[in-house]
Design a protein around this motif. Structure first.
Motif, PDB file in Angstrom:
ATOM      1  N   MET A 123      31.983  38.497 -42.663  1.00  0.00           N
ATOM      2  CA  MET A 123      32.773  37.712 -41.718  1.00  0.00           C
ATOM      3  C   MET A 123      34.134  38.317 -41.430  1.00  0.00           C
ATOM      4  O   MET A 123      34.632  38.243 -40.308  1.00  0.00           O
ATOM      5  CB  MET A 123      32.943  36.281 -42.255  1.00  0.00           C
ATOM      6  CG  MET A 123      31.688  35.437 -42.159  1.00  0.00           C
ATOM      7  SD  MET A 123      31.986  33.683 -42.529  1.00  0.00           S
ATOM      8  CE  MET A 123      32.003  33.699 -44.311  1.00  0.00           C
ATOM      9  N   THR A 124      34.774  38.894 -42.443  1.00  0.00           N
ATOM     10  CA  THR A 124      36.173  39.314 -42.294  1.00  0.00           C
ATOM     11  C   THR A 124      36.400  40.809 -42.493  1.00  0.00           C
ATOM     12  O   THR A 124      37.464  41.315 -42.149  1.00  0.00           O
ATOM     13  CB  THR A 124      37.066  38.566 -43.300  1.00  0.00           C
ATOM     14  OG1 THR A 124      36.775  39.034 -44.624  1.00  0.00           O
ATOM     15  CG2 THR A 124      36.835  37.066 -43.231  1.00  0.00           C
ATOM     16  N   GLY A 125      35.427  41.492 -43.111  1.00  0.00           N
ATOM     17  CA  GLY A 125      35.633  42.888 -43.460  1.00  0.00           C
ATOM     18  C   GLY A 125      36.371  43.082 -44.763  1.00  0.00           C
ATOM     19  O   GLY A 125      36.587  44.208 -45.196  1.00  0.00           O
ATOM     20  N   ASN A 126      36.778  41.983 -45.408  1.00  0.00           N
ATOM     21  CA  ASN A 126      37.527  42.051 -46.664  1.00  0.00           C
ATOM     22  C   ASN A 126      36.891  41.145 -47.706  1.00  0.00           C
ATOM     23  O   ASN A 126      36.003  40.344 -47.406  1.00  0.00           O
ATOM     24  CB  ASN A 126      38.983  41.617 -46.454  1.00  0.00           C
ATOM     25  CG  ASN A 126      39.743  42.588 -45.577  1.00  0.00           C
ATOM     26  OD1 ASN A 126      39.650  43.795 -45.766  1.00  0.00           O
ATOM     27  ND2 ASN A 126      40.482  42.066 -44.605  1.00  0.00           N
ATOM     28  N   GLY A 127      37.381  41.262 -48.922  1.00  0.00           N
ATOM     29  CA  GLY A 127      36.922  40.375 -49.991  1.00  0.00           C
ATOM     30  C   GLY A 127      37.910  40.424 -51.128  1.00  0.00           C
ATOM     31  O   GLY A 127      38.790  41.289 -51.179  1.00  0.00           O
ATOM     32  N   GLY A 128      37.789  39.512 -52.054  1.00  0.00           N
ATOM     33  CA  GLY A 128      38.679  39.473 -53.207  1.00  0.00           C
ATOM     34  C   GLY A 128      38.653  38.092 -53.815  1.00  0.00           C
ATOM     35  O   GLY A 128      37.884  37.218 -53.388  1.00  0.00           O
ATOM     36  N   TRP A 129      39.498  37.873 -54.782  1.00  0.00           N
ATOM     37  CA  TRP A 129      39.568  36.586 -55.463  1.00  0.00           C
ATOM     38  C   TRP A 129      41.005  36.092 -55.477  1.00  0.00           C
ATOM     39  O   TRP A 129      41.914  36.907 -55.597  1.00  0.00           O
ATOM     40  CB  TRP A 129      39.029  36.720 -56.890  1.00  0.00           C
ATOM     41  CG  TRP A 129      37.601  37.130 -56.904  1.00  0.00           C
ATOM     42  CD1 TRP A 129      36.503  36.338 -56.742  1.00  0.00           C
ATOM     43  CD2 TRP A 129      37.119  38.462 -57.060  1.00  0.00           C
ATOM     44  NE1 TRP A 129      35.355  37.106 -56.776  1.00  0.00           N
ATOM     45  CE2 TRP A 129      35.705  38.410 -56.977  1.00  0.00           C
ATOM     46  CE3 TRP A 129      37.722  39.711 -57.257  1.00  0.00           C
ATOM     47  CZ2 TRP A 129      34.910  39.539 -57.081  1.00  0.00           C
ATOM     48  CZ3 TRP A 129      36.940  40.834 -57.364  1.00  0.00           C
ATOM     49  CH2 TRP A 129      35.544  40.736 -57.276  1.00  0.00           C
ATOM     50  N   PRO A 130      41.199  34.782 -55.277  1.00  0.00           N
ATOM     51  CA  PRO A 130      40.186  33.743 -55.171  1.00  0.00           C
ATOM     52  C   PRO A 130      39.362  33.884 -53.900  1.00  0.00           C
ATOM     53  O   PRO A 130      39.894  34.221 -52.842  1.00  0.00           O
ATOM     54  CB  PRO A 130      40.993  32.448 -55.153  1.00  0.00           C
ATOM     55  CG  PRO A 130      42.319  32.852 -54.571  1.00  0.00           C
ATOM     56  CD  PRO A 130      42.569  34.231 -55.088  1.00  0.00           C
ATOM     57  N   LEU A 131      38.089  33.592 -54.017  1.00  0.00           N
ATOM     58  CA  LEU A 131      37.175  33.611 -52.885  1.00  0.00           C
ATOM     59  C   LEU A 131      36.928  32.161 -52.477  1.00  0.00           C
ATOM     60  O   LEU A 131      36.489  31.358 -53.294  1.00  0.00           O
ATOM     61  CB  LEU A 131      35.860  34.285 -53.278  1.00  0.00           C
ATOM     62  CG  LEU A 131      34.874  34.534 -52.142  1.00  0.00           C
ATOM     63  CD1 LEU A 131      35.383  35.646 -51.229  1.00  0.00           C
ATOM     64  CD2 LEU A 131      33.505  34.919 -52.700  1.00  0.00           C
ATOM     65  N   ASN A 132      37.232  31.840 -51.228  1.00  0.00           N
ATOM     66  CA  ASN A 132      37.100  30.466 -50.756  1.00  0.00           C
ATOM     67  C   ASN A 132      36.214  30.428 -49.528  1.00  0.00           C
ATOM     68  O   ASN A 132      36.545  31.027 -48.492  1.00  0.00           O
ATOM     69  CB  ASN A 132      38.484  29.884 -50.429  1.00  0.00           C
ATOM     70  CG  ASN A 132      39.330  29.705 -51.670  1.00  0.00           C
ATOM     71  OD1 ASN A 132      39.079  28.824 -52.481  1.00  0.00           O
ATOM     72  ND2 ASN A 132      40.344  30.556 -51.846  1.00  0.00           N
ATOM     73  N   VAL A 133      35.077  29.753 -49.661  1.00  0.00           N
ATOM     74  CA  VAL A 133      34.132  29.661 -48.557  1.00  0.00           C
ATOM     75  C   VAL A 133      33.840  28.198 -48.261  1.00  0.00           C
ATOM     76  O   VAL A 133      33.884  27.350 -49.149  1.00  0.00           O
ATOM     77  CB  VAL A 133      32.818  30.417 -48.861  1.00  0.00           C
ATOM     78  CG1 VAL A 133      33.039  31.910 -48.869  1.00  0.00           C
ATOM     79  CG2 VAL A 133      32.211  29.977 -50.180  1.00  0.00           C
ATOM     80  N   ILE A 134      33.564  27.939 -47.000  1.00  0.00           N
ATOM     81  CA  ILE A 134      33.151  26.600 -46.576  1.00  0.00           C
ATOM     82  C   ILE A 134      31.719  26.718 -46.066  1.00  0.00           C
ATOM     83  O   ILE A 134      31.413  27.577 -45.233  1.00  0.00           O
ATOM     84  CB  ILE A 134      34.087  26.031 -45.500  1.00  0.00           C
ATOM     85  CG1 ILE A 134      35.518  25.935 -46.055  1.00  0.00           C
ATOM     86  CG2 ILE A 134      33.604  24.663 -45.030  1.00  0.00           C
ATOM     87  CD1 ILE A 134      36.546  25.456 -45.043  1.00  0.00           C
ATOM     88  N   LEU A 135      30.852  25.860 -46.590  1.00  0.00           N
ATOM     89  CA  LEU A 135      29.426  25.947 -46.329  1.00  0.00           C
ATOM     90  C   LEU A 135      28.938  24.704 -45.602  1.00  0.00           C
ATOM     91  O   LEU A 135      29.491  23.608 -45.749  1.00  0.00           O
ATOM     92  CB  LEU A 135      28.640  26.070 -47.644  1.00  0.00           C
ATOM     93  CG  LEU A 135      29.161  27.011 -48.730  1.00  0.00           C
ATOM     94  CD1 LEU A 135      28.259  26.911 -49.959  1.00  0.00           C
ATOM     95  CD2 LEU A 135      29.233  28.441 -48.231  1.00  0.00           C
ATOM     96  N   LEU A 136      27.852  24.877 -44.860  1.00  0.00           N
ATOM     97  CA  LEU A 136      27.104  23.727 -44.374  1.00  0.00           C
ATOM     98  C   LEU A 136      26.447  23.017 -45.558  1.00  0.00           C
ATOM     99  O   LEU A 136      26.329  23.599 -46.640  1.00  0.00           O
ATOM    100  CB  LEU A 136      26.033  24.185 -43.383  1.00  0.00           C
ATOM    101  CG  LEU A 136      26.506  24.799 -42.061  1.00  0.00           C
ATOM    102  CD1 LEU A 136      25.300  25.213 -41.229  1.00  0.00           C
ATOM    103  CD2 LEU A 136      27.390  23.844 -41.284  1.00  0.00           C
ATOM    104  N   PRO A 137      25.987  21.802 -45.370  1.00  0.00           N
ATOM    105  CA  PRO A 137      25.302  21.116 -46.477  1.00  0.00           C
ATOM    106  C   PRO A 137      24.088  21.871 -47.010  1.00  0.00           C
ATOM    107  O   PRO A 137      23.679  21.656 -48.154  1.00  0.00           O
ATOM    108  CB  PRO A 137      24.887  19.779 -45.844  1.00  0.00           C
ATOM    109  CG  PRO A 137      25.891  19.542 -44.761  1.00  0.00           C
ATOM    110  CD  PRO A 137      26.200  20.902 -44.214  1.00  0.00           C
ATOM    111  N   ASN A 138      23.527  22.788 -46.208  1.00  0.00           N
ATOM    112  CA  ASN A 138      22.385  23.587 -46.678  1.00  0.00           C
ATOM    113  C   ASN A 138      22.798  24.853 -47.416  1.00  0.00           C
ATOM    114  O   ASN A 138      21.951  25.670 -47.787  1.00  0.00           O
ATOM    115  CB  ASN A 138      21.458  23.937 -45.505  1.00  0.00           C
ATOM    116  CG  ASN A 138      22.138  24.785 -44.440  1.00  0.00           C
ATOM    117  OD1 ASN A 138      23.234  25.325 -44.651  1.00  0.00           O
ATOM    118  ND2 ASN A 138      21.511  24.892 -43.276  1.00  0.00           N
ATOM    119  N   GLY A 139      24.106  25.067 -47.626  1.00  0.00           N
ATOM    120  CA  GLY A 139      24.595  26.202 -48.397  1.00  0.00           C
ATOM    121  C   GLY A 139      24.902  27.441 -47.581  1.00  0.00           C
ATOM    122  O   GLY A 139      25.370  28.443 -48.139  1.00  0.00           O
TER     123      GLY A 139
END
Length: 707
Positions: free
Chosen positions: A133-149
């Motif tokens: 989604m962003t081209g980056n990553g790291g921690w803390p990692l914060n994602v928002i999911l649909l109810p199906n994950g």
């Protein structure tokens, strides 16, 4: 994939939101009364417990939380970190301890906290999503999911303001356009699945001429020949890369690789990334000179660096490497060992709320401790205003080698070594009076298995029995606490409810158990390796790729096939290594063929980015140069095998048996009053010999003249 995800972030969520990708640390537990308590209070993970008194209604990852999200038709927040993660701690203080933020999260979302060290599978799936989604990553990692994950939004560290904007915008847009959100999330989930789709390579031909030279060329362009490591503003130690280069230099006689890896090994232990007072290595340096580290200490780094510097000592006979192994082992015993056995996962970067407070020094303090020795000490460890880190705080690091420094001051190396030992003792005594950084006290099976190999490699290099005894003790701890009814746990500690085990646990412990067999010649260790490999084959094998899935019976949005060799080697490359060793020992063609298939499947990736697939490259290098079997059979097998292990033999299985054995490699080779060494490759053996010198000469003859 990148184009549509980036467009979505700007159109569907927020225009111009700053999402930072920064590394991490934890929260100190306080002893006062708590205004809030959530479901994490029942967990045993130090990281989860650090969030147990946030006003956010955190729950642990599990089917119960996911089912609740589906039933209530709420979006899911998954926030992933680990206990020694600095920016995880910062975001908690700024954002998750804030009641205004918590009100939004509690009203509109199901909020899940995940310790990435307990659930690396959850972390792997959603880290992949965020990188897409962003081209980056790291921690803390914060994602928002649909109810199906399936992922709808992803990022790393956020300020309070940024996070509230994200929450409000995502929730509003989701309610206004569920169909659009579902379409987008489906596409992200498909992208994650595509990343984990690795088709088999049907080509049976050997690697092309010049494969390694061509693959190394772009990586070599990134080598920092002056300071060591790869070029960049930060420096990470990736042991598997340097381990490969040691073998590559020996087998290919690549002098550039030799200069690079030797210089890197030297610069690392001169730098502040190495703890000159207490031993052990920090995770990475924040500068290109290895000077100022991020001060967290991880078990997996230190375990592998025991192996690397032991191996490098055998190759270069450099006394400093032996000292580093001894000091790192002492650190592990003193700071990381659990009383009941096993070794903790990590030590924090911070103490008393200050990063590096435990490890850094102020000049007046050093003058008081060292007295007349301060002037010499300060030059040796770069204590002057020109090299201060911040606010008159100093990180000890060497700008010169011991040999260079002793020459300048007309000291013998032995005199300088004696001074170093006294300085270390004085500073360690003073440091021990400080508040010690918190430790993540869970025992991770795969990381402890890496430590078994670290101790075994130290034993091979130096012949000191204490290293072997420690390796055996760790193995017994894991077998007693993490292995039950044929299944492994990934992590455990007192009160833990963890039940999952992952491919890396089976692969790494299988390799460690085989390593114990190679050193002790005790077949019980071999039997245990075989048992773990049978489970790997039955429970993790992926028919489509010919590789192995990271977990079994996963409820995640995608299967995971982990193949890249990073700060720890990939579980698949370790499985391949195990298959090769067992295949040669037992003359098991099915195992050898499967390892060959795996290497062929990975060969395009190795060719494109060899630095990211260093263990795979090492396995391929061994096959290209011919894999050897150096087999000792007879009453003196233990003694001669120990001698052979002290030699640098990069592409060979070195094993022995003091008794008659039906194992294919030993069958019909035992003679009661004689101990013989057999050097073989590709089903061809030299005549048996009785001394290590003769066996090494035969090995050299094979390499020069072929079978």
């Amino acid at each position: 994939m990148h184009r549509f995800t980036r467009n979505f972030l700007f159109i569907f969520i927020i225009s111009g939101l700053l999402v930072l990708c920064i590394s991490c640390k934890d929260k100190a537990e306080k002893g006062e009364e708590h205004a809030f308590t959530n479901a994490l209070v029942n967990e045993s993970s130090p990281y989860l417990l650090q969030h147990a008194h946030n006003p956010v209604n955190w729950v642990p990852w599990g089917e119960e939380a996911l089912e609740r999200a589906r039933k209530e038709e709420k979006l899911i927040i998954v926030s992933i970190g680990y206990s020694s993660c600095h920016w995880c701690h910062v975001m908690e203080e700024e954002t998750f301890e804030d009641e205004e933020v918590a009100e939004i999260m509690n009203q509109h979302f199901i909020s899940i906290k995940v310790d990435r060290e307990e659930r690396p599978d959850v972390d792997e799936v959603y880290m992949t999503a965020v990188q897409l989604m962003t081209g980056n990553g790291g921690w803390p990692l914060n994602v928002i999911l649909l109810p199906n994950g399936k992922p709808l939004y992803g990022g790393t560290y956020h300020t309070k303001k940024q996070w509230m904007e994200v929450l409000n915008n995502v929730n509003t847009k989701y309610k206004e356009d569920k169909a659009g959100a579902e379409n987008y999330a489906d596409r992200v989930a498909k992208g994650v699945a595509e990343v984990n789709f690795i088709p088999k390579v049907g080509i049976k031909a050997p690697l092309p001429e010049g494969f390694f030279e061509n693959a190394l060329a772009p990586w070599k362009a990134q080598w920092d020949m002056q300071k060591g490591g790869d070029l960049g503003q930060q420096k990470f130690i990736v042991p598997v890369k340097l381990d490969f280069l040691l073998d590559y230099f020996r087998l290919e006689n690549d002098l550039e690789a030799d200069v690079f890896v030797k210089n890197t090994l030297d610069k690392i232990i001169q730098g502040g990334i190495y703890d000159h007072v207490g031993g052990g290595f920090f995770r990475y340096s924040t500068d290109p000179d290895w000077k100022v580290p991020h001060f967290e200490k991880m078990l997996y780094d230190n375990a592998q660096l025991l192996s690397l510097y032991s191996k490098a000592y055998v190759m270069y006979n450099e006394p400093a490497y032996k000292e580093v192994v001894e000091q790192t082992a002492a650190f592990l015993e003193r700071e990381m060992k659990r009383d009941e056995g096993g070794y903790f996962a990590a030590m924090d970067a911070d103490s008393e709320g200050v990063e590096g407070a435990f490890y850094t020094w102020q000049m007046p303090e050093l003058k008081a401790l060292l007295g007349q020795e301060f002037e010499l000490f300060s030059d040796f460890y770069s204590i002057s205003p020109a090299f201060a880190w911040e606010k008159d705080r100093y990180v000890l690091f060497k700008r010169k080698s011991d040999a260079e420094f002793s020459g300048e001051y007309n000291l013998s190396l032995s005199e300088l070594t004696a001074k170093e030992e006294q300085w270390r003792y004085d500073l360690l005594q003073a440091r021990n009076k400080r508040t010690v950084p918190r430790k993540d006290d869970k025992i991770i099976t795969s990381w402890n298995a890496l430590l078994i190999n670290g101790y075994l490699d130290a034993y091979k290099a130096f012949g000191e029995s204490s290293y072997l005894q420690r390796a055996k003790a760790v193995f017994e701890t894991l077998k007693s606490n993490a292995f039950n009814n044929g299944r492994l746990l990934h992590s455990f500690k007192s009160g833990s409810k963890r039940e999952e085990g992952f491919l890396e646990d089976y692969a790494f412990l299988g390799r460690a158990s085989f390593g114990l067999y190679e050193v002790t010649l005790e077949t019980g260790y071999l039997d245990f390796t075989s048992r773990l490999m049978e489970t790997i084959t039955s429970d993790f094998y992926d028919e489509a790729s010919g590789l192995y899935e990271y977990n079994d019976n996963s409820a995640l949005i995608s299967k995971i096939i982990k193949v890249d060799d990073g700060v720890i080697p990939s579980p698949n490359s370790v499985v391949a290594e195990n298959l090769i060793k067992l295949g040669h020992l037992k003359y098991d063609k099915a195992y050898l063929d499967r390892a060959d298939e795996m290497m062929k499947t990975l060969s395009p990736r190795v060719g494109e980015a060899i630095g990211n697939y260093a263990l795979w490259a090492n396995l391929m290098l061994s096959k290209t140069h011919g894999f050897y079997e150096v087999v000792t059979v007879g009453p003196k097998a233990q003694f001669l095998t120990n001698e052979l292990h002290r030699e640098f033999i990069p592409n060979a299985l070195v094993v022995g048996s003091p008794v008659a054995s039906d194992l294919a490699l030993f069958k019909d080779r035992f003679f009661e009053n004689e101990t013989l060494i057999y050097v073989c490759t590709n089903n061809t053996c030299k005549r048996p010999v009785t001394s290590v010198t003769e066996a090494l000469q035969q090995l050299q003859d094979f390499r020069v003249n072929g079978p």
